[in-house]
Design a protein around this motif. Structure first.
Motif, PDB file in Angstrom:
ATOM      1  N   GLY A 318       0.829  -1.198   0.000  1.00 17.62           N
ATOM      2  CA  GLY A 318       0.000   0.000   0.000  1.00 17.62           C
ATOM      3  C   GLY A 318       0.861   1.245   0.000  1.00 17.62           C
ATOM      4  O   GLY A 318       1.976   1.248   0.531  1.00 17.62           O
ATOM      5  N   ASP A 319       0.376   2.302  -0.588  1.00 12.89           N
ATOM      6  CA  ASP A 319       1.051   3.605  -0.560  1.00 12.89           C
ATOM      7  C   ASP A 319       0.299   4.531   0.378  1.00 12.89           C
ATOM      8  O   ASP A 319      -0.930   4.627   0.310  1.00 12.89           O
ATOM      9  N   MET A 320       1.025   5.220   1.253  1.00 13.64           N
ATOM     10  CA  MET A 320       0.418   6.181   2.172  1.00 13.64           C
ATOM     11  C   MET A 320       0.710   7.593   1.664  1.00 13.64           C
ATOM     12  O   MET A 320       1.864   8.014   1.589  1.00 13.64           O
ATOM     13  N   LEU A 329      -4.236   8.989   2.802  1.00 10.24           N
ATOM     14  CA  LEU A 329      -4.855   8.041   1.888  1.00 10.24           C
ATOM     15  C   LEU A 329      -3.957   6.811   1.779  1.00 10.24           C
ATOM     16  O   LEU A 329      -2.756   6.935   1.538  1.00 10.24           O
ATOM     17  N   ILE A 330      -4.531   5.634   2.015  1.00  9.25           N
ATOM     18  CA  ILE A 330      -3.815   4.371   1.842  1.00  9.25           C
ATOM     19  C   ILE A 330      -4.402   3.692   0.621  1.00  9.25           C
ATOM     20  O   ILE A 330      -5.597   3.384   0.584  1.00  9.25           O
ATOM     21  N   ILE A 331      -3.582   3.456  -0.383  1.00  8.09           N
ATOM     22  CA  ILE A 331      -4.088   3.045  -1.686  1.00  8.09           C
ATOM     23  C   ILE A 331      -3.087   2.099  -2.340  1.00  8.09           C
ATOM     24  O   ILE A 331      -1.919   2.058  -1.953  1.00  8.09           O
ATOM     25  N   ASN A 332      -3.548   1.301  -3.314  1.00 10.16           N
ATOM     26  CA  ASN A 332      -2.740   0.310  -4.034  1.00 10.16           C
ATOM     27  C   ASN A 332      -2.496  -0.929  -3.166  1.00 10.16           C
ATOM     28  O   ASN A 332      -2.841  -0.976  -1.997  1.00 10.16           O
ATOM     29  N   GLY A 333      -1.865  -1.930  -3.769  1.00 18.31           N
ATOM     30  CA  GLY A 333      -1.429  -3.092  -3.023  1.00 18.31           C
ATOM     31  C   GLY A 333      -2.310  -4.316  -3.179  1.00 18.31           C
ATOM     32  O   GLY A 333      -3.203  -4.390  -4.039  1.00 18.31           O
ATOM     33  N   ALA A 334      -2.032  -5.307  -2.314  1.00 22.62           N
ATOM     34  CA  ALA A 334      -2.716  -6.592  -2.365  1.00 22.62           C
ATOM     35  C   ALA A 334      -2.992  -7.079  -0.953  1.00 22.62           C
ATOM     36  O   ALA A 334      -2.420  -6.580   0.020  1.00 22.62           O
ATOM     37  N   GLN A 335      -3.862  -8.067  -0.866  1.00 24.17           N
ATOM     38  CA  GLN A 335      -4.223  -8.622   0.436  1.00 24.17           C
ATOM     39  C   GLN A 335      -3.501  -9.926   0.750  1.00 24.17           C
ATOM     40  O   GLN A 335      -3.642 -10.462   1.852  1.00 24.17           O
ATOM     41  N   SER A 336      -2.696 -10.413  -0.208  1.00 24.11           N
ATOM     42  CA  SER A 336      -1.978 -11.666   0.013  1.00 24.11           C
ATOM     43  C   SER A 336      -0.630 -11.615  -0.690  1.00 24.11           C
ATOM     44  O   SER A 336      -0.481 -10.968  -1.734  1.00 24.11           O
ATOM     45  N   GLY A 337       0.341 -12.344  -0.118  1.00 28.64           N
ATOM     46  CA  GLY A 337       1.644 -12.479  -0.735  1.00 28.64           C
ATOM     47  C   GLY A 337       2.678 -11.548  -0.151  1.00 28.64           C
ATOM     48  O   GLY A 337       2.672 -11.230   1.041  1.00 28.64           O
ATOM     49  N   THR A 338       3.561 -11.075  -1.018  1.00 27.42           N
ATOM     50  CA  THR A 338       4.675 -10.238  -0.603  1.00 27.42           C
ATOM     51  C   THR A 338       5.176  -9.465  -1.815  1.00 27.42           C
ATOM     52  O   THR A 338       4.677  -9.662  -2.935  1.00 27.42           O
ATOM     53  N   GLN A 339       6.152  -8.576  -1.626  1.00 22.57           N
ATOM     54  CA  GLN A 339       6.767  -7.913  -2.768  1.00 22.57           C
ATOM     55  C   GLN A 339       7.657  -8.908  -3.508  1.00 22.57           C
ATOM     56  O   GLN A 339       8.195  -9.843  -2.907  1.00 22.57           O
ATOM     57  N   GLY A 340       7.838  -8.666  -4.774  1.00 24.18           N
ATOM     58  CA  GLY A 340       8.627  -9.554  -5.613  1.00 24.18           C
ATOM     59  C   GLY A 340       7.855  -9.902  -6.867  1.00 24.18           C
ATOM     60  O   GLY A 340       6.638  -9.680  -6.960  1.00 24.18           O
ATOM     61  N   CYS A 348      -5.866  -5.283  -3.681  1.00 22.51           N
ATOM     62  CA  CYS A 348      -6.615  -4.467  -2.719  1.00 22.51           C
ATOM     63  C   CYS A 348      -7.110  -3.233  -3.472  1.00 22.51           C
ATOM     64  O   CYS A 348      -6.389  -2.235  -3.596  1.00 22.51           O
ATOM     65  N   LEU A 349      -8.306  -3.299  -4.002  1.00 24.25           N
ATOM     66  CA  LEU A 349      -8.835  -2.230  -4.850  1.00 24.25           C
ATOM     67  C   LEU A 349      -9.473  -1.103  -4.042  1.00 24.25           C
ATOM     68  O   LEU A 349      -9.718  -0.022  -4.575  1.00 24.25           O
ATOM     69  N   TYR A 350      -9.756  -1.368  -2.769  1.00 25.34           N
ATOM     70  CA  TYR A 350     -10.407  -0.359  -1.937  1.00 25.34           C
ATOM     71  C   TYR A 350      -9.369   0.559  -1.275  1.00 25.34           C
ATOM     72  O   TYR A 350      -8.572   0.095  -0.465  1.00 25.34           O
ATOM     73  N   PRO A 351      -9.375   1.869  -1.588  1.00 27.86           N
ATOM     74  CA  PRO A 351      -8.536   2.793  -0.817  1.00 27.86           C
ATOM     75  C   PRO A 351      -9.125   2.965   0.590  1.00 27.86           C
ATOM     76  O   PRO A 351     -10.312   2.710   0.831  1.00 27.86           O
ATOM     77  N   LEU A 352      -8.280   3.411   1.491  1.00 28.17           N
ATOM     78  CA  LEU A 352      -8.713   3.745   2.845  1.00 28.17           C
ATOM     79  C   LEU A 352      -8.339   5.181   3.151  1.00 28.17           C
ATOM     80  O   LEU A 352      -7.282   5.661   2.725  1.00 28.17           O
ATOM     81  N   LEU A 353      -9.195   5.863   3.896  1.00 28.39           N
ATOM     82  CA  LEU A 353      -8.866   7.184   4.414  1.00 28.39           C
ATOM     83  C   LEU A 353      -8.580   7.039   5.899  1.00 28.39           C
ATOM     84  O   LEU A 353      -9.427   6.554   6.662  1.00 28.39           O
TER      85      LEU A 353
END
Length: 531
Positions: A318-320, A329-340, A348-353
């Motif tokens: 996620g990017d803050m 704003l927390i946006i981008n990313g995934a809910q499983s796995g790792t970087q690589g 993770c399509l839902y941004p968070l405020l």
């Protein structure tokens, strides 16, 4: 009710629920030609996007007659494709830029004069220093690779942070447990054993989170631990308590931000959210659930402790993004796995405020989801008009388009709820602001608003960070001391502002100055902060 009717009922309820969530999306560029791994917004309202050089053909040619020659490139010895481009935010037009050495997993930071400093990378870019001096959108500025100076040590997965004197500290890198500076200092690289101490078997000490505190010291976090570092004496002044919840840095892919500085600027709070399960990177598992915990710490407190809370969902990569209001704003990313490469799933399509002034349990708001997965090598940057630019996502070693999560060339913008049409009549416009302000100096800002002003109109300075790998190098928001808005005729108001007191609160350079009325920001005007 038959099954078909039930399906349409659930579908309609889902669509209705999505429509009610705050925020809107728009596609700005259907094909930028490159997948941006590193992104930065310049004071000319252009955006520099940057990828690696050794990924083979991109979808954007360099200008005719310009090619890169590299006998060690595994794919193209003669490469006439762009691996960096400039986006004009007024027209959404793309201009190819020429980069010579490999910028894979490199670092960057704007200098006080607005020049983008870019350091390190892989292969022939390991010790390289590059500069991009931005120009008007119709100009011909381009990357310059410095020939008379290089990094003292190779820097791959390092972090840059501008310091109060305008120099830049470059922290860490793969197998590089040192710090160094630009402009270079006589002693070159300086040992920083903290990074070695927190290294684990999957190297969770890369892209350390570095924040310049308003007392002039650095908060440096890697893996699960953090220190207060005096960069002038090269001493660790304090060890902060470990943060529970597993590793947070690359490759375990959490993110971090320093909350808005305000008041007398004596307090600084750090937030770190998300991350991957330890071992997901080593085992190359893409379905291991991400963590959803966040830690928040007052880094300037004599006896700091982490305050824990949970996001509505687990998130890696996620990017803050610090918004002009002070929310995150927390946006981008995934809910499983790792970087690589190809090591994440469940986008993770839902941004968070994240609303830091709310009590625990009420801080997170789920926003309107996007449709484009933004996984490994994606970025998010605040724009001067208050939108957030989303670029990149290449979870593959080379460009690959026939995959579940293809290499992503599209550029989007997300508009937070403060830009909704029903708030347009309270959105302020900056009519006049000085182009240059000095530390501690008082200056007037003239604004206009459709409806009468009620309450305090904030004037906040937001930096233009270098976004890469889920961390924005040099990101900060400083809320200025202001007087009440005074009517000044013709629907205008005058606000007296006091600039930050010193360069530890806000390092010298160019900032986006936003007027914020009842939580709604203006379009920013660029202001240079000088001594």
């Amino acid at each position: 009710m038959d099954s078909l009717s039930l399906f349409f009922l659930i579908f309609s309820l889902t669509v209705h629920a999505r429509a009610q969530l705050p925020g809107t999306w728009e596609l700005l560029v259907p094909d930028a030609g490159i997948a941006s791994m590193h992104t930065a917004v310049t004071r000319f309202n252009t955006v520099v996007l940057l990828d690696r050089t050794n990924i083979g053909p991109s979808r954007k040619f360099l200008h005719k007659g310009r090619c890169r020659f590299d006998k060690n490139d595994p794919v193209l010895k003669r490469d006439c494709y762009a691996h960096s481009v400039q986006l004009d935010l007024q027209t959404n037009q793309i201009r190819p830029l020429m980069i010579l050495t490999d910028t894979w997993c490199s670092s960057g930071q704007f200098l006080p004069d607005g020049t983008l400093l870019q350091t390190g990378g892989d292969s022939d870019g390991l010790k390289k220093i590059r500069k991009f001096e931005p120009c008007e959108p119709n100009g011909s500025c381009d990357w310059v690779e410095l020939e008379d100076v290089e990094l003292a040590e190779g820097r791959w997965y390092a972090t840059n942070q501008i310091l109060p004197d305008g120099s830049v500290i470059i922290v860490g890198g793969r197998g590089t447990n040192t710090v160094e500076y630009y402009p270079p200092r006589r002693n070159g690289a300086v040992s920083f054993p903290f990074l070695a101490d927190v290294e684990d078997t999957q190297l969770d000490n890369l892209y350390p989170y570095v924040h310049l505190l308003p007392n002039g010291y650095l908060f440096i976090f890697a893996n699960t631990k953090s220190v207060l570092y005096d960069h002038q004496s090269n001493k660790i002044l304090k060890n902060f308590p470990p943060l529970d919840g597993g590793p947070r840095n690359y490759p375990s892919a959490g993110s971090s931000a320093m909350l808005a500085l305000r008041g007398d600027y004596s307090m600084a709070e750090i937030v770190i959210c998300g991350g991957a399960e330890y071992g997901a990177f080593l085992q190359k598992t893409s379905d291991t659930p991400a963590h959803g915990s966040c830690g928040r710490l007052v880094a300037t407190d004599p006896n700091p402790v982490w305050q824990m809370e949970d996001m509505p969902m687990g998130r890696i990569m996620g990017d803050m993004v610090m918004l002009p209001t002070g929310d995150v704003l927390i946006i981008n990313g995934a809910q499983s796995g790792t970087q690589g490469f190809e090591m994440a799933s469940d986008p993770c399509l839902y941004p968070l405020l994240y609303r830091p002034d709310q009590p625990i349990g009420l801080r997170f708001m789920t926003l309107n989801p996007g449709t484009i997965p933004r996984l490994y090598h994606s970025t998010a940057n605040l724009l001067p008009d208050g939108r957030v630019l989303l670029a990149g996502s290449n979870p593959h070693y080379f460009y690959k388009f026939d995959a579940e999560f293809p290499t992503e060339m599209r550029i989007e913008a997300f508009s937070p709820e403060y830009l909704s049409a029903d708030r347009a009549n309270i959105r302020p416009a900056i009519e006049m602001i000085p182009e240059t302000v000095r530390y501690g100096g008082k200056f007037d800002v003239s604004i206009s608003v459709s409806l009468p002003v009620v309450g305090i109109v904030e004037v906040n300075l937001g930096s233009a960070p270098f976004a890469t790998h889920s961390f924005s190098h040099g990101q900060r928001l400083v809320k200025l001391a202001v007087t009440s808005a005074v009517p000044d005729g013709d629907g205008r108001y005058k606000i007296e502002c006091t600039a930050p007191p010193n360069a530890a609160v806000a390092p010298p350079g160019y900032y986006m100055a936003f007027a914020v009325n009842q939580g709604v920001p203006s379009v920013a005007r660029w202001v240079q902060l000088i001594a």
